[in-house]
Design a protein around this motif. Structure first.
Motif, PDB file in Angstrom:
ATOM      1  N   TRP A   1      30.076  26.602  56.656  1.00 28.52           N
ATOM      2  CA  TRP A   1      29.967  27.712  56.038  1.00 28.52           C
ATOM      3  C   TRP A   1      32.287  28.222  56.588  1.00 28.52           C
ATOM      4  O   TRP A   1      32.949  29.043  55.876  1.00 28.52           O
ATOM      5  CB  TRP A   1      29.730  29.165  56.564  1.00 28.52           C
ATOM      6  CG  TRP A   1      28.017  29.124  56.000  1.00 28.52           C
ATOM      7  CD1 TRP A   1      27.107  28.158  55.819  1.00 28.52           C
ATOM      8  CD2 TRP A   1      28.596  29.472  54.680  1.00 28.52           C
ATOM      9  NE1 TRP A   1      26.758  27.935  55.237  1.00 28.52           N
ATOM     10  CE2 TRP A   1      26.837  28.739  54.168  1.00 28.52           C
ATOM     11  CE3 TRP A   1      28.663  30.131  53.685  1.00 28.52           C
ATOM     12  CZ2 TRP A   1      26.011  28.871  53.007  1.00 28.52           C
ATOM     13  CZ3 TRP A   1      28.653  30.556  52.488  1.00 28.52           C
ATOM     14  CH2 TRP A   1      26.614  29.799  52.166  1.00 28.52           C
ATOM     15  N   LEU A   2      32.740  28.631  58.002  1.00 30.39           N
ATOM     16  CA  LEU A   2      33.663  29.094  58.222  1.00 30.39           C
ATOM     17  C   LEU A   2      34.861  28.459  57.930  1.00 30.39           C
ATOM     18  O   LEU A   2      35.973  29.060  57.509  1.00 30.39           O
ATOM     19  CB  LEU A   2      33.735  30.057  59.740  1.00 30.39           C
ATOM     20  CG  LEU A   2      32.898  30.702  60.692  1.00 30.39           C
ATOM     21  CD1 LEU A   2      32.935  30.368  62.370  1.00 30.39           C
ATOM     22  CD2 LEU A   2      32.476  31.690  59.657  1.00 30.39           C
TER      23      LEU A   2
ATOM     24  N   LYS B   1      29.111  35.719  70.422  1.00 35.61           N
ATOM     25  CA  LYS B   1      30.092  34.345  70.687  1.00 35.61           C
ATOM     26  C   LYS B   1      29.452  33.178  69.923  1.00 35.61           C
ATOM     27  O   LYS B   1      30.299  32.513  69.446  1.00 35.61           O
ATOM     28  CB  LYS B   1      30.760  34.640  72.031  1.00 35.61           C
ATOM     29  CG  LYS B   1      30.293  35.325  73.246  1.00 35.61           C
ATOM     30  CD  LYS B   1      31.817  36.458  72.208  1.00 35.61           C
ATOM     31  CE  LYS B   1      32.195  38.304  73.135  1.00 35.61           C
ATOM     32  NZ  LYS B   1      33.178  37.782  72.088  1.00 35.61           N
TER      33      LYS B   1
ATOM     34  N   ALA C   1      26.644  31.026  66.967  1.00 29.91           N
ATOM     35  CA  ALA C   1      25.261  30.859  66.409  1.00 29.91           C
ATOM     36  C   ALA C   1      23.704  30.379  67.566  1.00 29.91           C
ATOM     37  O   ALA C   1      24.003  29.802  68.487  1.00 29.91           O
ATOM     38  CB  ALA C   1      25.125  30.170  65.761  1.00 29.91           C
TER      39      ALA C   1
ATOM     40  N   TRP D   1      31.450  36.226  56.975  1.00 26.19           N
ATOM     41  CA  TRP D   1      30.764  36.545  55.872  1.00 26.19           C
ATOM     42  C   TRP D   1      30.628  37.363  55.656  1.00 26.19           C
ATOM     43  O   TRP D   1      30.294  37.372  54.006  1.00 26.19           O
ATOM     44  CB  TRP D   1      29.333  36.192  57.382  1.00 26.19           C
ATOM     45  CG  TRP D   1      28.151  36.609  56.472  1.00 26.19           C
ATOM     46  CD1 TRP D   1      26.929  37.435  56.537  1.00 26.19           C
ATOM     47  CD2 TRP D   1      27.117  35.516  55.902  1.00 26.19           C
ATOM     48  NE1 TRP D   1      25.560  37.170  55.514  1.00 26.19           N
ATOM     49  CE2 TRP D   1      26.004  35.725  55.486  1.00 26.19           C
ATOM     50  CE3 TRP D   1      27.916  34.288  55.148  1.00 26.19           C
ATOM     51  CZ2 TRP D   1      25.320  34.834  54.193  1.00 26.19           C
ATOM     52  CZ3 TRP D   1      27.456  33.323  55.121  1.00 26.19           C
ATOM     53  CH2 TRP D   1      25.847  33.400  53.995  1.00 26.19           C
TER      54      TRP D   1
ATOM     55  N   SER E   1      25.564  26.603  65.344  1.00 31.24           N
ATOM     56  CA  SER E   1      26.648  26.663  64.992  1.00 31.24           C
ATOM     57  C   SER E   1      27.459  25.521  64.067  1.00 31.24           C
ATOM     58  O   SER E   1      28.416  25.425  63.918  1.00 31.24           O
ATOM     59  CB  SER E   1      27.109  25.948  67.212  1.00 31.24           C
ATOM     60  OG  SER E   1      26.770  26.908  67.371  1.00 31.24           O
TER      61      SER E   1
ATOM     62  N   ARG F   1      27.524  27.137  60.813  1.00 33.50           N
ATOM     63  CA  ARG F   1      28.086  27.937  60.795  1.00 33.50           C
ATOM     64  C   ARG F   1      29.432  27.560  60.827  1.00 33.50           C
ATOM     65  O   ARG F   1      30.598  28.436  60.333  1.00 33.50           O
ATOM     66  CB  ARG F   1      28.192  29.059  62.625  1.00 33.50           C
ATOM     67  CG  ARG F   1      28.545  30.175  62.100  1.00 33.50           C
ATOM     68  CD  ARG F   1      28.863  30.941  63.467  1.00 33.50           C
ATOM     69  NE  ARG F   1      29.027  32.645  63.315  1.00 33.50           N
ATOM     70  CZ  ARG F   1      30.192  32.502  64.433  1.00 33.50           C
ATOM     71  NH1 ARG F   1      31.412  31.014  64.288  1.00 33.50           N
ATOM     72  NH2 ARG F   1      31.512  33.407  64.660  1.00 33.50           N
ATOM     73  N   ARG F   2      30.104  26.119  61.032  1.00 37.16           N
ATOM     74  CA  ARG F   2      31.117  25.524  61.447  1.00 37.16           C
ATOM     75  C   ARG F   2      31.610  25.499  60.001  1.00 37.16           C
ATOM     76  O   ARG F   2      31.992  25.684  60.280  1.00 37.16           O
ATOM     77  CB  ARG F   2      31.248  24.579  62.550  1.00 37.16           C
ATOM     78  CG  ARG F   2      33.120  24.115  62.501  1.00 37.16           C
ATOM     79  CD  ARG F   2      32.961  22.538  62.982  1.00 37.16           C
ATOM     80  NE  ARG F   2      31.640  21.655  62.409  1.00 37.16           N
ATOM     81  CZ  ARG F   2      31.137  21.397  61.390  1.00 37.16           C
ATOM     82  NH1 ARG F   2      32.616  21.651  60.360  1.00 37.16           N
ATOM     83  NH2 ARG F   2      30.400  20.756  61.037  1.00 37.16           N
TER      84      ARG F   2
ATOM     85  N   HIS G   1      41.228  36.712  65.187  1.00 35.09           N
ATOM     86  CA  HIS G   1      40.404  35.475  65.518  1.00 35.09           C
ATOM     87  C   HIS G   1      39.416  35.481  65.580  1.00 35.09           C
ATOM     88  O   HIS G   1      38.131  34.624  65.842  1.00 35.09           O
ATOM     89  CB  HIS G   1      40.902  34.679  66.228  1.00 35.09           C
ATOM     90  CG  HIS G   1      42.019  34.006  66.131  1.00 35.09           C
ATOM     91  ND1 HIS G   1      43.333  33.228  65.121  1.00 35.09           N
ATOM     92  CD2 HIS G   1      43.055  34.310  66.826  1.00 35.09           C
ATOM     93  CE1 HIS G   1      43.930  33.397  65.251  1.00 35.09           C
ATOM     94  NE2 HIS G   1      44.489  33.526  66.280  1.00 35.09           N
ATOM     95  N   VAL G   2      38.093  36.866  65.647  1.00 34.38           N
ATOM     96  CA  VAL G   2      37.262  36.970  66.229  1.00 34.38           C
ATOM     97  C   VAL G   2      36.177  37.456  64.890  1.00 34.38           C
ATOM     98  O   VAL G   2      35.111  37.502  64.379  1.00 34.38           O
ATOM     99  CB  VAL G   2      37.168  38.752  67.027  1.00 34.38           C
ATOM    100  CG1 VAL G   2      35.823  38.468  67.277  1.00 34.38           C
ATOM    101  CG2 VAL G   2      37.903  37.741  68.145  1.00 34.38           C
ATOM    102  N   VAL G   3      36.857  38.075  63.891  1.00 38.84           N
ATOM    103  CA  VAL G   3      36.326  38.933  62.776  1.00 38.84           C
ATOM    104  C   VAL G   3      35.628  37.855  61.643  1.00 38.84           C
ATOM    105  O   VAL G   3      36.437  37.026  61.626  1.00 38.84           O
ATOM    106  CB  VAL G   3      37.537  40.005  61.847  1.00 38.84           C
ATOM    107  CG1 VAL G   3      38.226  38.836  61.130  1.00 38.84           C
ATOM    108  CG2 VAL G   3      36.334  40.273  61.125  1.00 38.84           C
ATOM    109  N   ASP G   4      34.199  37.792  61.865  1.00 40.65           N
ATOM    110  CA  ASP G   4      33.452  37.367  60.532  1.00 40.65           C
ATOM    111  C   ASP G   4      33.712  36.892  59.616  1.00 40.65           C
ATOM    112  O   ASP G   4      33.884  38.514  58.555  1.00 40.65           O
ATOM    113  CB  ASP G   4      32.106  37.270  61.239  1.00 40.65           C
ATOM    114  CG  ASP G   4      31.208  36.047  61.190  1.00 40.65           C
ATOM    115  OD1 ASP G   4      30.653  35.247  61.938  1.00 40.65           O
ATOM    116  OD2 ASP G   4      31.005  36.071  59.790  1.00 40.65           O
TER     117      ASP G   4
END
Length: 277
Positions: free
Chosen positions: A34-35, A14, A16, A79, A28, A31-32, A74-77
């Protein structure tokens, strides 16, 4: 996928992680960034559907996109998409540089084509020597295995639509090809090319190509009517027929397995799809 999308998503990490509390918090933050950047990418924000989406087999997914419904997955990453965009950019540089090195204008990169008046798209590569349209796919191990067996319909449809776009511009298109790159491997040794003829000796589009393109255009018109039903309020997303698939559903913007339990928005996915004809 050996497990269902619902099982995969429930088991996924759930957040990083890091070697300490500070490192985990810092991971985190990275990662934020990037997203949030990925969410603003032009491809993410585009409103029209291009050739890469028209060949998808699920009416529900495509009609929902045409109706511009809000995403419930809202879960699929993102990346894999981030990695794919970066590698596509590198591929453009690679083939442009090859033209410059050889002094021969063999490769045409990232060219906008219009196989359907309402659904243009940008094709990866045209080879003037082989008169071939090529689409780059940067794939993980399981997706690579599927292409080696039989490329998914959406890949074949996308490629044929690009081929049609060039053909309508008056360029000769003898073949279309998928260049499947081993994106997660340590070398290019696993590069695999799948090809199909586009035109015959007479220069006319091959019958098997016409057949699939006709299917896709017929699907597109039906899905536009379905989208109108949704936007007018005469139908809900889950009233549209669906073609659930473990791999495809996981990346669908409307996938929400909880919908099977709470009856809320989103498509519940494989095995629990309530579709009407």
């Amino acid at each position: 996928m050996s497990v269902s999308p619902e099982e995969f998503m429930s088991a996924a990490p759930k957040a990083a992680t890091g070697s300490s509390a500070w490192a985990a918090r810092y991971a985190s933050d990275i990662r934020r960034a990037w997203l949030e950047h990925a969410a603003q990418a032009p491809r993410t924000l585009q409103q029209h559907l291009g050739p890469s989406e028209l060949g998808v087999e699920c009416d529900r997914q495509v009609a929902g996109k045409m109706a511009a419904l809000p995403e419930t997955n809202h879960v699929v990453d993102p990346w894999p998409s981030i990695r794919g965009r970066a590698l596509h950019s590198e591929a453009e540089d690679v083939f442009d540089a090859d033209n410059a090195r050889t002094g021969v204008l063999r490769w045409l990169t990232e060219h906008r084509v219009t196989p359907h008046p309402e659904h243009p798209g940008t094709a990866d590569l045209y080879d003037a020597v082989e008169q071939a349209v090529v689409d780059h796919k940067f794939l993980g191990t399981s997706s690579m295995a599927k292409v080696r067996k039989t490329p998914p319909r959406k890949y074949r449809g996308q490629l044929l639509l690009y081929g049609l776009g060039y053909y309508l511009e008056g360029l000769p298109v003898k073949r279309v090809a998928i260049a499947a790159y081993p994106a997660t491997a340590g070398s290019l040794d696993g590069l695999y090319v799948w090809d199909q003829r586009f035109t015959g000796p007479d220069g006319e589009i091959a019958p098997e190509v016409v057949e699939l393109l006709t299917e896709i255009f017929t699907d597109t018109e039906r899905r536009k009517r379905q989208a109108e039903e949704i936007t007018s309020g005469r139908a809900r997303l889950n009233d549209i027929p669906a073609s659930p698939d473990n791999d495809e559903c996981y990346f669908c913007p409307f996938y929400r397995p909880q919908a099977a339990k709470d009856g809320g928005t989103g498509c519940p996915g494989p095995g629990k799809v309530a579709a009407v004809s």
